[in-house]
Design a protein around this motif. Structure first.
Motif, PDB file in Angstrom:
ATOM      1  N   TYR A 277       0.345  -1.307   0.256  1.00 37.89           N
ATOM      2  CA  TYR A 277       0.020  -0.216  -0.024  1.00 37.89           C
ATOM      3  C   TYR A 277       0.490   1.241  -0.439  1.00 37.89           C
ATOM      4  O   TYR A 277       2.767   1.224   0.429  1.00 37.89           O
ATOM      5  CB  TYR A 277      -0.684   0.023   1.691  1.00 37.89           C
ATOM      6  N   CYS A 278      -0.056   2.190  -0.633  1.00 33.99           N
ATOM      7  CA  CYS A 278       1.128   3.824  -0.737  1.00 33.99           C
ATOM      8  C   CYS A 278      -0.104   4.893  -0.465  1.00 33.99           C
ATOM      9  O   CYS A 278      -1.107   4.049  -0.778  1.00 33.99           O
ATOM     10  CB  CYS A 278       1.781   3.712  -1.554  1.00 33.99           C
ATOM     11  N   SER A 279      -0.153   5.398   0.990  1.00 39.45           N
ATOM     12  CA  SER A 279      -0.728   6.395   0.492  1.00 39.45           C
ATOM     13  C   SER A 279       0.094   7.944   0.098  1.00 39.45           C
ATOM     14  O   SER A 279       0.730   8.234   0.927  1.00 39.45           O
ATOM     15  CB  SER A 279      -1.359   6.890   1.489  1.00 39.45           C
ATOM     16  N   ALA A 280      -0.994   9.017  -0.396  1.00 40.91           N
ATOM     17  CA  ALA A 280       0.019  10.404  -1.167  1.00 40.91           C
ATOM     18  C   ALA A 280      -1.600  11.771  -0.444  1.00 40.91           C
ATOM     19  O   ALA A 280      -2.307  10.840  -0.453  1.00 40.91           O
ATOM     20  CB  ALA A 280      -0.454  10.114  -2.232  1.00 40.91           C
ATOM     21  N   LEU A 281      -0.737  12.797  -0.792  1.00 43.62           N
ATOM     22  CA  LEU A 281      -1.785  13.601   0.005  1.00 43.62           C
ATOM     23  C   LEU A 281      -1.304  14.830  -0.868  1.00 43.62           C
ATOM     24  O   LEU A 281       0.272  14.915  -0.632  1.00 43.62           O
ATOM     25  CB  LEU A 281      -1.646  14.250   1.373  1.00 43.62           C
ATOM     26  N   ALA A 282      -1.962  15.116  -2.441  1.00 47.57           N
ATOM     27  CA  ALA A 282      -1.701  16.572  -2.330  1.00 47.57           C
ATOM     28  C   ALA A 282      -2.032  18.190  -2.378  1.00 47.57           C
ATOM     29  O   ALA A 282      -3.180  17.838  -1.656  1.00 47.57           O
ATOM     30  CB  ALA A 282      -1.420  16.780  -3.879  1.00 47.57           C
ATOM     31  N   PHE A 283      -1.538  18.936  -1.801  1.00 48.75           N
ATOM     32  CA  PHE A 283      -2.372  20.298  -1.289  1.00 48.75           C
ATOM     33  C   PHE A 283      -0.862  21.425  -1.526  1.00 48.75           C
ATOM     34  O   PHE A 283      -0.376  21.428  -2.236  1.00 48.75           O
ATOM     35  CB  PHE A 283      -1.615  20.296   0.193  1.00 48.75           C
ATOM     36  N   PRO A 284      -1.673  22.621  -1.172  1.00 50.78           N
ATOM     37  CA  PRO A 284      -1.469  23.759  -1.774  1.00 50.78           C
ATOM     38  C   PRO A 284       0.009  23.717  -0.860  1.00 50.78           C
ATOM     39  O   PRO A 284      -0.382  23.781   0.453  1.00 50.78           O
ATOM     40  CB  PRO A 284      -2.309  24.907  -1.228  1.00 50.78           C
ATOM     41  N   GLU A 285       1.836  24.968  -1.446  1.00 48.95           N
ATOM     42  CA  GLU A 285       1.875  24.933  -0.360  1.00 48.95           C
ATOM     43  C   GLU A 285       1.626  25.546   1.212  1.00 48.95           C
ATOM     44  O   GLU A 285       2.258  25.486   1.765  1.00 48.95           O
ATOM     45  CB  GLU A 285       3.776  25.125  -0.746  1.00 48.95           C
ATOM     46  N   GLU A 286       1.224  26.650   0.682  1.00 50.45           N
ATOM     47  CA  GLU A 286       0.782  27.339   1.874  1.00 50.45           C
ATOM     48  C   GLU A 286       0.105  26.875   2.678  1.00 50.45           C
ATOM     49  O   GLU A 286      -0.396  27.368   4.293  1.00 50.45           O
ATOM     50  CB  GLU A 286       0.215  28.766   1.371  1.00 50.45           C
TER      51      GLU A 286
END
Length: 250
Positions: free
Chosen positions: A107-116
């Motif tokens: 399994y792998c989990s990832a989270l994309a987000f704004p740097e601010e």
């Protein structure tokens, strides 16, 4: 739940979570989604374990980034490494986006987000083999705090470990600093999850979910609130960890 919205006193921010399991016979299909520069490195890999790990991490991160930005062509998204081996996200037409990811087994989990709005993610299998080593890293107050937390003894240890891993990814230190720096001094049960706060990093908190033998940790600014119940995320994670396909995404 393609995206999650986080409400902070400074405004609303959106992020996207992806949880994937890459099956052994899906490598060729997954490799087709690599960016040309990723493919160049991928073709140099020789060991099956590294090939699988590389593909799993890239596909999971790309899927999260695609959900956040709306870009459909995964091969146009690139995940590279910074000077501390931290993942760097490059998406055509977008800037100032961050990515964080975590592996455990298949399994792998990832989270994309704004740097601010910095965030970190971690996923761990709850039957921690080196439980005694983790316990040695706990402070006396953390050992006392653990007694009030739900779950088995191993799950509690993993929750503390996973929370610290997620925070270390926000700080881009990894676990290269003394574990006492990430000391947890408060824990509360809320909406089917454990919310912890850190003694030396009071501006952050971590949401911890135990599901299907895994601990999922999401570190984020302390004043940010999710716009959905944690139970909804838990039910989604339960579905994803029980489905046997190449990739699954929230």
């Amino acid at each position: 739940m393609d995206k999650i919205t986080l409400q902070h006193p400074r405004g609303a921010y959106q992020a996207a979570i992806s949880l994937c399991r890459l099956m052994p016979d899906a490598s060729a299909t997954a490799a087709a989604h690599l960016h040309p520069k990723e493919r160049q490195y991928f073709d140099s890999l020789q060991f099956e374990r590294r090939i699988h790990s590389y593909l799993l991490g890239r596909i999971t991160a790309k899927t999260a980034a695609a959900r956040l930005t709306g870009i459909s062509m995964l091969s146009s998204i690139r995940i590279s490494s910074g000077v501390f081996d931290q993942p760097i996200l490059t998406v055509p037409g977008y800037s100032n986006l961050g990515i964080t990811l975590s592996h455990t087994g298949n399994y792998c989990s990832a989270l994309a987000f704004p740097e601010e709005h910095p965030m970190g993610v971690d996923i761990e299998k709850s039957n921690l083999r080196n439980a005694s080593v983790v316990k040695e890293q706990l402070t006396e107050s953390e050992c006392e705090l653990m007694q009030s937390m739900p779950g088995t003894y191993e799950e509690r240890l993993v929750m503390f470990w996973s929370a610290k891993e997620a925070l270390s990814k926000i700080l881009k230190t990894g676990l290269t600093t003394p574990m006492s720096i990430f000391e947890i001094h408060r824990a509360a049960w809320k909406d089917d999850a454990v919310i912890v706060e850190f003694r030396h990093f009071m501006q952050y908190k971590a949401i911890l979910i135990i599901i299907e033998g895994y601990v999922f940790a999401l570190a984020l600014p302390r004043l940010s609130e999710l716009d959905y119940r944690t139970a909804d995320l838990k039910s989604r994670l339960k579905i994803l960890t029980s489905v046997n396909v190449m990739t699954n995404t929230l």
